[in-house]
Design an enzyme around this catalytic site. Structure first.
Site, PDB file in Angstrom:
ATOM      1  N   ARG A 156       0.856  -1.193   0.000  1.00  0.00           N
ATOM      2  CA  ARG A 156       0.000   0.000   0.000  1.00  0.00           C
ATOM      3  C   ARG A 156       0.885   1.234   0.000  1.00  0.00           C
ATOM      4  O   ARG A 156       0.639   2.197  -0.711  1.00  0.00           O
ATOM      5  CB  ARG A 156      -0.930  -0.002   1.195  1.00  0.00           C
ATOM      6  N   GLU A 172      -9.954 -12.303   0.412  1.00  0.00           N
ATOM      7  CA  GLU A 172     -10.763 -11.271  -0.223  1.00  0.00           C
ATOM      8  C   GLU A 172     -10.727 -11.300  -1.754  1.00  0.00           C
ATOM      9  O   GLU A 172     -10.402 -10.306  -2.391  1.00  0.00           O
ATOM     10  CB  GLU A 172     -10.307  -9.889   0.290  1.00  0.00           C
ATOM     11  N   HIS A 215      -6.530  -9.299  -4.871  1.00  0.00           N
ATOM     12  CA  HIS A 215      -5.539  -8.265  -4.540  1.00  0.00           C
ATOM     13  C   HIS A 215      -4.447  -8.203  -5.609  1.00  0.00           C
ATOM     14  O   HIS A 215      -3.265  -8.081  -5.291  1.00  0.00           O
ATOM     15  CB  HIS A 215      -4.941  -8.519  -3.152  1.00  0.00           C
ATOM     16  N   ASP A 270      -0.058  -6.018  -3.957  1.00  0.00           N
ATOM     17  CA  ASP A 270      -1.479  -5.766  -3.713  1.00  0.00           C
ATOM     18  C   ASP A 270      -2.054  -4.961  -4.872  1.00  0.00           C
ATOM     19  O   ASP A 270      -1.352  -4.646  -5.831  1.00  0.00           O
ATOM     20  CB  ASP A 270      -1.692  -5.063  -2.358  1.00  0.00           C
ATOM     21  N   TYR A 285      -4.642  -6.730  14.879  1.00  0.00           N
ATOM     22  CA  TYR A 285      -4.604  -5.788  13.758  1.00  0.00           C
ATOM     23  C   TYR A 285      -4.187  -4.408  14.268  1.00  0.00           C
ATOM     24  O   TYR A 285      -4.988  -3.662  14.839  1.00  0.00           O
ATOM     25  CB  TYR A 285      -5.949  -5.759  13.024  1.00  0.00           C
ATOM     26  N   PHE A 286      -2.928  -4.094  14.026  1.00  0.00           N
ATOM     27  CA  PHE A 286      -2.383  -2.836  14.542  1.00  0.00           C
ATOM     28  C   PHE A 286      -2.702  -1.657  13.619  1.00  0.00           C
ATOM     29  O   PHE A 286      -2.165  -0.570  13.805  1.00  0.00           O
ATOM     30  CB  PHE A 286      -0.868  -2.966  14.768  1.00  0.00           C
ATOM     31  N   ASP A 287      -3.579  -1.894  12.635  1.00  0.00           N
ATOM     32  CA  ASP A 287      -4.056  -0.745  11.842  1.00  0.00           C
ATOM     33  C   ASP A 287      -5.348  -0.193  12.458  1.00  0.00           C
ATOM     34  O   ASP A 287      -5.934   0.747  11.924  1.00  0.00           O
ATOM     35  CB  ASP A 287      -4.272  -1.114  10.366  1.00  0.00           C
ATOM     36  N   THR A 291      -1.002  -0.972   5.738  1.00  0.00           N
ATOM     37  CA  THR A 291      -0.544   0.430   5.736  1.00  0.00           C
ATOM     38  C   THR A 291      -1.396   1.402   4.918  1.00  0.00           C
ATOM     39  O   THR A 291      -0.929   2.486   4.584  1.00  0.00           O
ATOM     40  CB  THR A 291       0.920   0.500   5.259  1.00  0.00           C
TER      41      THR A 291
HETATM   42  C1  ACM Z   1      -6.687  -9.381   5.347  1.00  0.00           C
HETATM   43  O1  ACM Z   1      -6.717  -8.550   6.278  1.00  0.00           O
HETATM   44  N1  ACM Z   1      -7.300  -9.140   4.225  1.00  0.00           N
HETATM   45  C2  ACM Z   1      -5.950 -10.627   5.473  1.00  0.00           C
END
Ligand code: ACM
Ligand code: ZN
Length: 520
Positions: free
Chosen positions: A154, A320, A256, A183, A411-413, A463
């Site tokens: 990203r 996804e 992706h 991605d 998930y640190f985002d 990110t």
């Molecule tokens: C993911 O967060 N799409 C693995």
């Protein structure tokens, strides 16, 4: 008094305080067995960087342990954990014992945390004479997979930052860097056979500004690009290997992949045209599962990837991937008829199995996000369970290995405090330090033999909303410190209050390392 001087994160299994101190200064010598070579380099380089002093290396340790020395000595490995070590600090000397290279590195990491924070400086101190409290530590990890994921697709993250991030992994006794390299918004690794991946797929013309759910959509108008050359990758892999950290490459498929399609539109179901994506979200244009060219492309790419990354695992994404294009594509539908696949999920499963066969034939293991369970799991696949622990539990029950990465804890985002307006924009979610710390990657209700397939867990740094290394640091720390205890320390010894006390002193180290941690 001494209690307050000791703050090793992650907390060791056993730590005994003793009287007195060892003093390290420019007259201290270092002795090391051959197996401790990497740890010796790590130690001498760090001391040289922070003090300007090149400590004398006296060769392999002899029977009698000399005074005023740091001694890294091999002990018979026996059945001991490869990463285990003991660290014995007395007034006379410091002795680290381990059976393997990894153990010595972990021992040196702990030793650094007994020294003043100045040991993390990149410019020499003016006076080098440091007291190290006398202790005895006996230590080994709870889990063997202690990972951090970093999305460099990203936003391209400079090589220098990747090196710093690897140092930070080592200090916290992580042993896997999961490097997300491809991605929809960018392809970041040079592939000799497909030069358009770096010419075209690595650059997007602009980036969405603000949150992706905002309407109207606004864009920054600035191109973003960057990629790692083969030499860059070799350098990073070698840098990590010097600290016994494995770099796990992630090459996304079948979804992706819009950035690939922008360069090679014939690999998509519709033939395009496509562009390297400028927005964050799930994208419908994915690899065509009915086109042989997709598989020759992927085998070529993976062959070059395997040449650069020596680790056992290759991450193939798998998450996804909307099936909308496959439902309408004559080639994909023909594939389903030919292979007698009931639906598009089975088609994805067929896709992943085909890739797994290729990786296995090359003596590698496939790992993917938990969507690879849909339509049937490939026979030897390892699952990274991210949507919750559910996929992981299902995989464990089927006898597969699992790495837990549930967004609810790793998930640190996500936002770090409940007041979202007090922080920079995030993708969403809420994951305060306490919730990271409270995570236990061993779900209830499983048998012992199912537990044996839990490799460990890892934190995720997606990110989309972290355009710079400083921003990544802000999201990663101190949550990575908390995760390191989840992964390393014994469950019964974990206590958030005492962690928070240690953390306060630990943050001084991060200050010296110029890590932009969140103060919340
Ligand atoms: C993911 O967060 N799409 C693995
Ligand atoms: Zn298709």
């Amino acid at each position: 008094m001494k209690e307050n001087e000791i703050s090793i994160i992650p907390r060791p299994v056993e730590l005994k305080n003793r009287d007195g101190y060892f003093t390290i200064d420019s007259r201290t010598s270092v002795f090391a067995s051959k197996e401790a070579g990497k740890a010796l380099n790590f130690f001498l380089r760090r001391i040289a960087s922070s003090t300007g002093v090149n400590l004398r290396f006296g060769g392999e340790p002899a029977d009698k342990s000399p005074v005023n020395s740091i001694i890294l000595i091999s002990e018979p490995a026996g059945s001991k954990n490869e990463e285990a070590y003991s660290l014995d600090v007395s007034e006379k000397n410091v002795v680290i014992k381990a059976g393997f290279s990894k153990g010595f590195l972990n021992g040196v990491s702990s030793l650094f945390q007994l020294m003043p924070a100045d040991v993390w400086r990149s410019a020499p101190v003016s006076k080098f004479s440091w007291r190290i409290p006398s202790v005895f530590i006996d230590d080994c990890p709870r889990f063997k997979w202690r990972g951090m994921h970093l999305d460099a697709a990203r936003y391209y993250m400079p090589k220098e930052f990747i090196r710093k991030f690897i140092d930070l992994l080592a200090i916290h006794k992580f042993n896997v860097l999961h490097w997300h390299l491809t991605d929809d918004q960018g392809w970041r690794i040079e592939i000799k056979k497909y030069p358009k991946l770096t010419k075209i797929s690595s650059v997007r013309k602009e980036t969405i500004a603000g949150h992706h759910s905002n309407r109207p959509r606004l864009f920054d108008g600035a191109p973003h690009g960057g990629f790692y050359s083969r030499d860059d990758v070799r350098e990073i892999v070698a840098y990590a290997d010097a600290l016994d950290i494995t770099v796990l490459p992630e090459i996304e498929m079948p979804g992706h992949t819009q950035a690939v399609l922008a360069a090679y539109p014939e690999l998509g179901c519709t033939g395009g045209p496509y562009e390297v994506s400028t927005i964050w979200s799930i994208h419908e244009d994915i690899f065509c599962a009915g086109n042989e060219k997709v598989f020759s492309f992927l085998e070529d790419v993976l062959s070059e990837v395997m040449e650069l990354f020596p680790g056992k695992y290759i991450h193939i994404g798998g998450d996804e991937a909307p099936k909308k294009r496959w439902e309408k594509c004559p080639k994909c539908q023909a594939r389903m008829r030919k292979e007698k696949l009931a639906d598009e999920h089975e088609l994805q499963s067929w896709f992943i199995r085909k890739i797994e066969k290729f990786l296995n034939a090359n003596d590698r293991r496939l790992i993917g996000w938990d969507e690879i369970l849909e339509g049937g799991l490939a026979p030897n696949a390892t699952v990274m369970s991210w949507r919750s622990e559910e996929g992981g539990i299902k995989a464990l029950k089927a006898g597969h290995d699992v790495v837990f990465a549930p967004n609810q804890h790793t998930y640190f985002d996500y936002y770090q405090t409940s007041d979202q307006f007090a922080q920079p924009l995030c993708i969403g979610g809420y994951l305060p330090l306490e919730n990271v710390y409270a995570y236990n990657p061993v779900p209830k209700g499983l048998s012992k033999s199912e537990h044996a397939h839990i490799l460990g867990a890892q934190g995720q740094l997606w990110t989309e909303y972290m355009p710079t290394p400083k921003h990544v640091e802000f999201m990663a720390f101190p949550r990575m410190c908390a995760l390191s205890e989840v992964l390393w320390s014994q469950e019964k010894s974990r206590d958030f209050k005492s962690f928070a006390n240690s953390l306060e002193r630990h943050l001084k180290r991060l200050d010296v390392m110029d890590v932009n941690y969140a103060k919340s």
